[in-house]
Scaffold this motif. Structure first.
Motif: not given
Length: 604
Positions: A314-329, A364-370
């Motif tokens: 789940x952490x890996x999936x959330x990290x991939x989605x976060x990287x995608x959102x940061x790229x759009x930003x 925040x969710x990725x940090x808590x999961x780590x």
């Protein structure tokens, strides 16, 4: 093995070998088929001084379709090819209704199996004469079906029909001796009492009792299932047949025998304990407390590892989605507005503010999961360390001299309670004998099941037993004829092999016959196979006797119901049918509206 404890054999039939078909010589050897409702016996009537010890083929008269449809990939299985019958009990089918074959398709499967395993080619024609057994007073439909199958499907040259019990009777009597007697034949589905006068069957006074080995096995199964409701599935028909064949007997006096079974000593000495199969691995107390604790720890570790793996995924999936959102930003920050709006539409978002809100929540969710992952790894290491046994300091546990003296002062106060504390727990636990729990105590059931052929009322059947039927048949003859019949009472069939059967018949005759009159009861040398032996002997003695064999030409001229009488056959009873009115005479009668008919000259 303990006294009177018998394990079930659970015999499994071995498949019969398939013999290759060889060339058929002219004047081919007759093929003898004892077509019984329980078992089919097939073999050759070989001429010579030693015609053979027994039939070459014996198998149960049941069929089962393959599992892959009506004509499954494995095809229908017959007889010994089925192995154990119990797993297929619900699929088994028989061509017999009682002891009469009525299903042409299933009967063809039995014949195909017989021919294949005897090395006879059934392609084209079976060029062998056939001796076939049939039921007493066999219905015309059954004989017509069998003749049609043999002549039309297999193209045999000729056939002869005979009664199995009569073949057994003539196999056990002296050669060329014309005798009278009474045959008591008890088989799998029914029991017959057949009077023989001057070597021929008196069909008008034959009687049948619709009880046999099948009903006895079913009755024994119900008795034991009511007695042991915890072993319903283990009390199968095959095991009940094994108990009947090897552990049952006929009581000479049923009431007196039941009275004997009321004595505890007699019961203990004569009860048969049938051991059911069981496994000691089912007991949960086989594991020690240390092994149980170790098993729980292993399960706990596996669950923790499984949860950690899921968190990582789940952490890996959330990290991939976060990287995608940061790229759009980053596209927004670089001023690439076209690509930014296209990416925003793909993300199903309306504004940059919504994108920023998703980025904050996901970060925040990725940090808590780590943090949870790190904490779980630390807890796992701590658990492993804690499970190690601690070594106590022995010096600190040793009591001082003052402590020992103080304890000795208080010892008299606790002298009565001390033994109870030191008493081991294992002496209180009851010992459970698993083998004894899986035993069936077969007591009076040993005589109750086979008794039904003498007392059908035991299973609710409104029929007369063997003794009453025997008395009824004898009363239909004169005293001189009765005297001739009782001098040769012959017992045959698989259901008369119980120990004590002959003594019981003699006791019943002693009660019904006049004072000081004589009688003779004879048991067949082999009640199961003597029918086949007698048919084999008859085929060798009458191979060229045209007065007994039904040829193909006679079948085509006179129909499938036609048969010829001989010493072991049924009796031909002509049926008088009313003459049918011809169509020419029916037409004017119907035009006049008359209700009378049947006065024509049409042949029946």
């Amino acid at each position: 093995m303990a006294a009177n404890v018998f394990p079930f054999r659970d015999a499994r039939a071995a498949p019969d070998p398939v013999l290759e078909a060889g060339p058929v010589a002219p004047g081919s050897v007759p093929l003898v088929l004892d077509n019984g409702s329980f078992q089919v016996r097939a073999g050759w009537a070989c001429p010579g001084s030693d015609p053979g010890p027994e039939p070459r083929l014996q198998f149960r008269a049941v069929c089962a379709r393959g599992r892959g449809g009506a004509r499954g990939a494995t095809g229908p299985q017959v007889g010994n090819a089925l192995g154990s019958l119990e797993p297929l009990r619900w699929m088994l089918r028989s061509p017999f209704d009682r002891n009469v074959p009525v299903n042409l398709e299933l009967q063809e499967l039995l014949l195909d199996y017989s021919f294949q395993h005897l090395g006879v080619s059934s392609q084209g024609c079976v060029d062998h004469p056939i001796v076939l057994t049939e039921a007493v007073c066999n219905p015309l439909y059954s004989r017509q079906m069998m003749s049609e199958l043999l002549f039309e499907c297999y193209g045999i040259p000729k056939v002869v029909y005979g009664i199995d019990s009569l073949f057994s009777f003539y196999h056990n009597k002296p050669k060329n001796a014309i005798s009278s007697g009474l045959i008591i034949s008890s088989g799998y589905q029914c029991t017959h009492i057949l009077p023989i006068l001057e070597g021929r069957l008196d069909a008008k006074n034959c009687k049948r009792i619709n009880l046999g080995g099948s009903q006895a096995a079913g009755y024994l199964q119900r008795l034991l299932q009511l007695k042991y409701p915890g072993h319903l599935a283990a009390i199968t028909l095959s095991r009940m047949e094994e108990i009947l064949h090897e552990h049952s007997y006929i009581a000479e006096d049923y009431g007196e025998e039941l009275h004997k079974w009321r004595c505890p000593d007699y019961y203990e000495n004569n009860v048969h304990k049938m051991q059911l199969p069981f496994s000691s691995k089912l007991l949960g107390s086989t594991l020690t407390s240390e092994e149980k604790q170790e098993r729980r720890l292993q399960q706990l570790r596996r669950l923790q590892e499984l949860n950690a793996r899921r968190r990582e995924e789940k952490l890996q999936l959330d990290q991939e989605r976060l990287d995608r959102l940061l790229y759009v930003q980053e596209l927004l920050e670089d001023g690439q507005m076209d690509q930014f709006h296209k990416a925003l539409i793909e993300l199903n978002m309306d504004s940059p503010e919504e994108l920023q809100s998703y980025i904050q929540k996901l970060s925040l969710a990725v940090e808590q999961a780590k943090q949870k992952t790190l904490q779980a790894e630390v807890n796992l290491e701590v658990d492993v360390v804690d499970t190690k046994p601690e070594t106590p300091d022995l010096e600190q546990l040793e009591p001082s001299l003052e402590d020992v003296e103080s304890m000795n002062d208080f010892e008299p106060l606790f002298s009565e309670e001390a033994p109870e504390v030191e008493k081991p727990i294992t002496t209180v636990q009851p010992v459970f004998n698993l083998a004894a729990y899986h035993q069936l105590f077969v007591g009076t059931e040993r005589i109750r099941a086979p008794e039904i052929i003498f007392q059908p009322s035991l299973i609710g059947e409104e029929q007369a037993g063997i003794a009453e039927t025997l008395q009824y048949i004898l009363d239909r003859y004169s005293k001189d004829t009765q005297e001739r019949l009782v001098q040769n009472i012959f017992l045959t069939g698989g259901n008369v092999m119980y120990p004590g059967m002959k003594a019981r018949i003699e006791k019943e005759l002693l009660e019904m016959r006049p004072f000081q009159s004589s009688f003779q009861v004879q048991l067949a040398s082999n009640p199961v196979l003597d029918a086949w032996y007698g048919a084999r002997d008859w085929a060798l003695d009458h191979l060229d006797d045209a007065e007994a064999w039904v040829t193909r030409k006679e079948y085509e001229e006179k129909g499938g119901e036609y048969f010829k009488e001989h010493c072991a056959s049924n009796i031909c009873v002509p049926i008088r049918l009313p003459k049918q009115a011809s169509r020419a005479s029916e037409a004017p009668a119907s035009s006049k509206g008359s209700g009378a008919s049947g006065s024509g000259t049409g042949e029946a």
